[in-house]
Design an enzyme around this catalytic site. Structure first.
Site: not given
Ligand code: GLA
Length: 333
Positions: A140, A247
């Site tokens: 990020e 994710e």
């Molecule tokens: C982001 C992070 C993850 C997690 C999610 C929410 O996507 O990369 O590690 O913290 O947020 O759970």
């Protein structure tokens, strides 16, 4: 702990269905490897620590590493023959304040922070070398809005833009076999997509050892559109790197929707979306190498507390009792 009665023997295995196409992963915790153990063993062939490898969790103080929780996850994976994706080495969140502090209350100097980053990466990556096959090296780093390229963070403030390249170089030096990813969200938004593309392109042009882009995939049952997801995949793939969905979860709520009174989850719509998405992912076999869900079943999801605390959500293929949902059956068709 959930009272799980569903017999997973009654259904085919999700990961076996996708064998030879891409891995199927789940984010896990030291608790869910037990509470969801049967489900994980049956349907997933890769795991990621939901929090336990993040800086704050694994390296809370300058001279103290806390590996127990992460070790328990890696041990589970090794025992069960699962792969492990490491998450994450350098991020603006869940990183302790001491990392950025210098002497006498001043901020750390560039060289000091670089040395800390290098040492952290060396110790963590070395510990799991040969067990963790891929790392989200930087998470990020891109700003969401159009005006600014990189997210304001202490990494950026103190080190400068090259903190990203340095993180990849350090990780590669410690484990030359690890597959190294840049990971981000809002990855299908055209503005952010182009910025992620430019960042990774510039790293590749500089010869930085980066091998993949992680598309987090925190999506919902209404968006992003299939076309937007396809465009993002095509754009990133044009860089010649591998892609992973890292994710994945399909929230029942659009992000802006803060209602708390949703009684009936839209299982049908979710199932359609999952089916379309997996059809799309399969078109990119050989480029998309893994699809990791940010959890494994609806009894454990960060979305129960985000963006509305305590609001139940149902983002996965398996329900609270690990019974396969329509979403599962559609993907398995
Ligand atoms: C982001 C992070 C993850 C997690 C999610 C929410 O996507 O990369 O590690 O913290 O947020 O759970």
């Amino acid at each position: 702990m959930t009272n799980v009665t569903f017999k997973q023997e009654a259904v085919a295995s999700l990961f076996e269905k996708f064998q030879g196409i891409f891995d199927i992963g789940a984010a896990v915790t030291p608790r869910t490897i037990h509470s969801q153990g049967v489900l994980l063993k049956k349907h997933y062939n890769s795991v990621t620590a939901e929090n336990q490898m993040k800086f704050a969790e694994i390296h809370p103080e300058p001279h103290r590493y806390t590996f127990e929780a992460a070790d328990s996850i890696v041990d589970f994976a090794v025992r069960e023959g699962k792969k492990v994706r490491g998450h994450t080495l350098v991020w603006h969140n869940q990183t302790p304040d001491w990392v950025f502090q210098g002497d006498n209350g001043a901020p750390a100097a560039r060289e000091q922070l670089l040395a800390r980053m290098e040492r952290h990466i060396e110790i963590v990556v070395k510990r799991y070398r040969g067990q963790v096959y891929a790392w989200d090296v930087v998470n990020e780093a891109i700003e969401d809005t159009a005006e600014v390229m990189l997210r304001k963070s202490k990494w950026l403030d103190i080190i400068g833009e090259d903190y990203i390249a340095k993180a990849f170089e350090y990780a590669h030096r410690v484990d030359p076999n690890a597959v190294l990813f840049y990971n981000d969200y809002n990855e299908t938004n055209p503005v952010k997509r182009e910025k992620i593309y430019s960042l990774v392109k510039s790293l590749l042009d500089q010869g930085v050892p980066i091998h993949g882009i992680g598309m987090q995939g925190h999506w919902n049952i209404h968006g992003p559109t299939l076309a937007e997801i396809r465009e993002a995949i095509e754009r990133y793939a044009s860089l010649g790197v591998q892609l992973q969905i890292t994710e994945l979860d399909l929230s029942m709520f659009e992000h802006e929707d803060r209602r708390t009174d949703l009684i009936e989850p839209s299982a049908e719509l979710q199932a359609q979306r999952y089916e379309q998405m997996f059809d799309l992912f399969k078109e990119f076999r050989g480029i998309i190498t893994a699809v990791t869900f940010w959890g494994a079943a609806d009894d454990h999801t960060w979305l129960d507390d985000f963006p509305v605390k305590g609001r139940k959500n149902w983002p996965f293929l398996f329900d609270n009792l690990h019974v396969p949902k329509k979403s599962f059956h559609n993907i398995m068709k």
